[in-house]
Design a protein around this motif. Sequence first.
Motif, PDB file in Angstrom:
ATOM      1  N   ASN A 274       0.668  -1.010   0.015  1.00 53.41           N
ATOM      2  CA  ASN A 274       0.151  -0.153   0.080  1.00 53.41           C
ATOM      3  C   ASN A 274       0.894   1.368  -0.045  1.00 53.41           C
ATOM      4  OD1 ASN A 274       0.860  -0.212   2.424  1.00 53.41           O
ATOM      5  ND2 ASN A 274      -0.918  -0.269   3.596  1.00 53.41           N
ATOM      6  N   GLY A 275       1.998   1.051  -0.518  1.00 49.71           N
ATOM      7  CA  GLY A 275       2.821   2.438  -0.651  1.00 49.71           C
ATOM      8  C   GLY A 275       2.568   3.378  -2.082  1.00 49.71           C
ATOM      9  N   LEU A 276       3.001   4.452  -1.828  1.00 53.07           N
ATOM     10  CA  LEU A 276       3.177   5.462  -3.055  1.00 53.07           C
ATOM     11  C   LEU A 276       4.344   4.768  -4.095  1.00 53.07           C
ATOM     12  CD1 LEU A 276       3.106   8.727  -1.390  1.00 53.07           C
ATOM     13  CD2 LEU A 276       1.200   7.698  -2.451  1.00 53.07           C
ATOM     14  N   LEU A 277       5.464   4.077  -3.557  1.00 54.39           N
ATOM     15  CA  LEU A 277       6.037   3.629  -4.080  1.00 54.39           C
ATOM     16  C   LEU A 277       6.210   2.091  -3.842  1.00 54.39           C
ATOM     17  CD1 LEU A 277       9.079   6.236  -3.730  1.00 54.39           C
ATOM     18  CD2 LEU A 277       8.435   5.211  -5.743  1.00 54.39           C
ATOM     19  N   THR A 278       6.669   1.105  -4.799  1.00 53.71           N
ATOM     20  CA  THR A 278       6.865  -0.237  -4.347  1.00 53.71           C
ATOM     21  C   THR A 278       8.064  -0.154  -3.437  1.00 53.71           C
ATOM     22  OG1 THR A 278       8.153  -0.540  -6.269  1.00 53.71           O
ATOM     23  CG2 THR A 278       5.625  -1.271  -6.393  1.00 53.71           C
ATOM     24  N   TYR A 279       8.270  -1.451  -2.880  1.00 52.61           N
ATOM     25  CA  TYR A 279       9.358  -1.796  -1.723  1.00 52.61           C
ATOM     26  C   TYR A 279      10.551  -1.381  -2.457  1.00 52.61           C
ATOM     27  CZ  TYR A 279      11.270  -3.352   2.657  1.00 52.61           C
ATOM     28  OH  TYR A 279      11.848  -3.836   3.706  1.00 52.61           O
ATOM     29  N   ASP A 280      11.079  -1.972  -3.738  1.00 58.13           N
ATOM     30  CA  ASP A 280      12.019  -1.714  -4.436  1.00 58.13           C
ATOM     31  C   ASP A 280      12.495  -0.285  -5.089  1.00 58.13           C
ATOM     32  OD1 ASP A 280      10.236  -1.811  -6.570  1.00 58.13           O
ATOM     33  OD2 ASP A 280      11.403  -3.399  -7.578  1.00 58.13           O
ATOM     34  N   ARG A 281      11.325   0.621  -4.722  1.00 63.31           N
ATOM     35  CA  ARG A 281      11.564   2.161  -5.294  1.00 63.31           C
ATOM     36  C   ARG A 281      11.471   2.203  -6.684  1.00 63.31           C
ATOM     37  NH1 ARG A 281      12.137   1.045   0.304  1.00 63.31           N
ATOM     38  NH2 ARG A 281      12.276   3.114   1.299  1.00 63.31           N
ATOM     39  N   ARG A 282      11.161   1.098  -7.274  1.00 57.86           N
ATOM     40  CA  ARG A 282      11.170   1.048  -8.935  1.00 57.86           C
ATOM     41  C   ARG A 282       9.816   1.648  -9.552  1.00 57.86           C
ATOM     42  NH1 ARG A 282      15.062  -3.146  -8.261  1.00 57.86           N
ATOM     43  NH2 ARG A 282      17.003  -2.415  -8.796  1.00 57.86           N
ATOM     44  N   VAL A 283       8.577   1.421  -8.940  1.00 53.98           N
ATOM     45  CA  VAL A 283       7.330   1.771  -9.457  1.00 53.98           C
ATOM     46  C   VAL A 283       6.677   3.037  -8.528  1.00 53.98           C
ATOM     47  CG1 VAL A 283       5.016   0.937 -10.065  1.00 53.98           C
ATOM     48  CG2 VAL A 283       7.241  -0.583 -10.321  1.00 53.98           C
ATOM     49  N   LEU A 284       6.392   3.984  -9.081  1.00 55.83           N
ATOM     50  CA  LEU A 284       5.490   5.132  -8.445  1.00 55.83           C
ATOM     51  C   LEU A 284       4.289   4.898  -8.931  1.00 55.83           C
ATOM     52  CD1 LEU A 284       5.689   7.615  -6.658  1.00 55.83           C
ATOM     53  CD2 LEU A 284       5.777   8.939  -9.151  1.00 55.83           C
ATOM     54  N   ARG A 285       3.142   4.618  -7.698  1.00 52.99           N
ATOM     55  CA  ARG A 285       1.782   4.423  -8.338  1.00 52.99           C
ATOM     56  C   ARG A 285       1.031   5.740  -8.680  1.00 52.99           C
ATOM     57  NH1 ARG A 285       2.644   0.263  -3.963  1.00 52.99           N
ATOM     58  NH2 ARG A 285       2.250  -1.793  -4.961  1.00 52.99           N
ATOM     59  N   PRO A 286       1.283   6.691  -7.880  1.00 51.37           N
ATOM     60  CA  PRO A 286       0.523   7.817  -8.027  1.00 51.37           C
ATOM     61  C   PRO A 286       0.310   8.454  -9.485  1.00 51.37           C
ATOM     62  CG  PRO A 286       1.583   7.938  -6.254  1.00 51.37           C
ATOM     63  CD  PRO A 286       2.129   6.867  -6.734  1.00 51.37           C
ATOM     64  N   ASP A 287      -0.778   8.810 -10.114  1.00 49.24           N
ATOM     65  CA  ASP A 287      -0.775   9.799 -11.286  1.00 49.24           C
ATOM     66  C   ASP A 287      -0.246  11.139 -10.616  1.00 49.24           C
ATOM     67  OD1 ASP A 287      -1.952  11.912 -12.743  1.00 49.24           O
ATOM     68  OD2 ASP A 287      -3.204  10.243 -13.943  1.00 49.24           O
ATOM     69  N   VAL A 288       0.673  11.432 -11.218  1.00 52.03           N
ATOM     70  CA  VAL A 288       1.372  12.687 -10.305  1.00 52.03           C
ATOM     71  C   VAL A 288       0.593  13.863 -10.412  1.00 52.03           C
ATOM     72  CG1 VAL A 288       3.701  13.789 -10.345  1.00 52.03           C
ATOM     73  CG2 VAL A 288       3.469  11.448 -10.672  1.00 52.03           C
ATOM     74  N   ALA A 289       0.238  14.343 -11.555  1.00 47.19           N
ATOM     75  CA  ALA A 289      -0.662  15.393 -11.604  1.00 47.19           C
ATOM     76  C   ALA A 289      -1.981  15.278 -10.898  1.00 47.19           C
ATOM     77  CB  ALA A 289      -0.926  15.825 -13.410  1.00 47.19           C
ATOM     78  N   GLN A 290      -2.338  14.565 -10.848  1.00 47.78           N
ATOM     79  CA  GLN A 290      -3.869  14.066  -9.936  1.00 47.78           C
ATOM     80  C   GLN A 290      -3.366  14.389  -8.505  1.00 47.78           C
ATOM     81  OE1 GLN A 290      -6.161  10.439 -10.469  1.00 47.78           O
ATOM     82  NE2 GLN A 290      -5.992  10.252  -7.973  1.00 47.78           N
TER      83      GLN A 290
END
Length: 651
Positions: A608-624
């Motif tokens: 349930n992170g904004l980032l995955t544990y490996d810091r390689r995927v950012l989930r948020p739609d940044v502009a939103q």
Amino acid sequence: MENNAPTAWPSSQGGHVVPPSGPCGYNKSRGVHKALDARKVKTPPLTTPWTYEAGTNPWPQYPRPQLERPQWQSLNGIWTYQNASSIDAVNSPPYNQTLPNEVLIPSCLESSLSGIQGEYTIYSWLATSFSVPTTWTGNRVLLNFAAVDYEATVFVNGRNATFHRGGYFAFTVDVTDHLRANGTNELLVFVHDPTDSDPYVIPIGKQTLHPLHTFYTPCSGIWQSVWIESAPSSYITQLDIAAGMDGQVNATVSSFGNASASVQIAVIDRKTNRTVATHNGASNVQCTFSVPSVSLWSPDSPTLYDITVSLGDDEVSSYTGFRTIARGEVNGIERPLLNGEFIFQFGTLDQGFWPDGIYLPPNRDAMVYDLQTLKKLGFNMLRKHIKVEPALYYQACDEMGILIFQDMPSLRPFQQRTLDNCTIVTILPDAAQQDEFTRQLELLVVQQRHFPSIVTYIVYNEGWGQLTNYYPEFGLTDLVKQLDPTRLVDSTSGWYDHGAGDFSDNHHYANPQCGSPFYSIQSSPYDPSRIGIQGEFGGIGQNVSIEHLWNVQEAIDTINQTYEIDTTIEAWNYRGHRLLGELLDQVKMYSCSGGIWTQTTDVEGEVNGLLTYDRRVLRPDVAQWQADIQSLYTAASSRVNASMPAGNGRL
């Protein structure tokens, strides 16, 4: 997926792979440093872009930026290690022996970066050797440990130099009289870290010997930097500096060797390198002086001033930010105030775990990347969740303008034991264990009160280790405010709130209940005599492919215990938008003054992170997310009475 990250950070679309900032981006072609091969780094269940960038001279920065000496030498690097069988091993130190394993210091013994990746590393020996520069002749030699989890017994050249208890706190010992006149000195450290083994009840935060969904791999050993430094016979031992929005500085320079030595303090504008104020005083007593026309520190303008302090032949450097933290009534609602103004404080629950380093990231670039990501999305705050970070972390927050709610690491969280009569009881501290918790809470405040970014201390999280036969949070809150009257105290973040402290703090998943006329049984109703804040909410999860997961089956099996699972990244962003919209309504309609979204990154079995544990995927739609977060600040600002006099408020 490809090992090489794309070259551009996505501007809007969520769920993209993102590169690290700075020069240490992940690139498979670089391979593993030869020096790292030599110590046989273990393969972690999950890497980050920085896993193989640690090198054999890790964390080369001076570790204590609030009291920095020019003559110092890092002892970080390759040490040797061996497991010990019991606490009695401390009575038989392995002097003048070569320990069988190489280990990287600083690191958690359970981490892959350590080269050990141990389990149940409860008793350990760690060893290195060092030489003192000849230019230090005639001075004292101070040996510093930034943090050892949990108890450390330190031997120098076969002599017991010191003992320290507390896995999150720094300590220093003068080893001058233990050193050899010429040549190499042997340094041995015996570490005892029981974590949550019986009968121990100690501050551990989220560490456990038996990881499960929301509790994680522990950290044992020397997990923060070690260094020696040169100081004269009379030297500065501690700086306490508090600088307010009115330009007033309250400073205490503690010293060894001369109880009332003369001290000189200079305040320097960092932008122009111009000295803007000086003051002469005495050590070990508080002095007060003013700096004219100061620029204030805030998230939007994190202005810092450098400081030099001289005591005889000892000169150290430090820094501060001019700001005032208070609480006050704004349009009939209790609000947190920064520099006399209500600013909505919105951040993430930040647990500070790493798949390769556990409690310590591979390097500063990795550490700063998380903070840069939060700033990019628009957060102005984070809650450092039941963990204490290295001093360089707080320095980065000071420089970037990130407000911090600092938790006290909790005692064993709602664990139970079965008594001889088969009764099951919740594990709570006895009188001696509660006294030790209190002592370490005092250490937390004394060691953290220098950092401008810290605005609030949190004593208890969700009742973990909180005694129920009386209300200890009242006395502990008084203690914190006595030690540091310049900040606010959130006495009980969630659950067992009896009215102590400055905040009425609600925890609720997934949707918020912030300063509102509705609540659930998990939290107390909003108390209008205190500041209403959403101490935790959100927690929505989105599963990812195995290359981004902590590849431990027990953790993977718990993924569906996440508060909410959204099956697509589009659904995850939709749900985030709706939940932030609910919080916005509560800012507009009710008495919500801040919120904390769960969480910065995935951790082991939590997704349930904004980032995955490996810091390689950012989930948020940044502009939103940027727009939704800015809407919170705008709504809060619109409720402020512009005619409220600056500085109105109280601690």
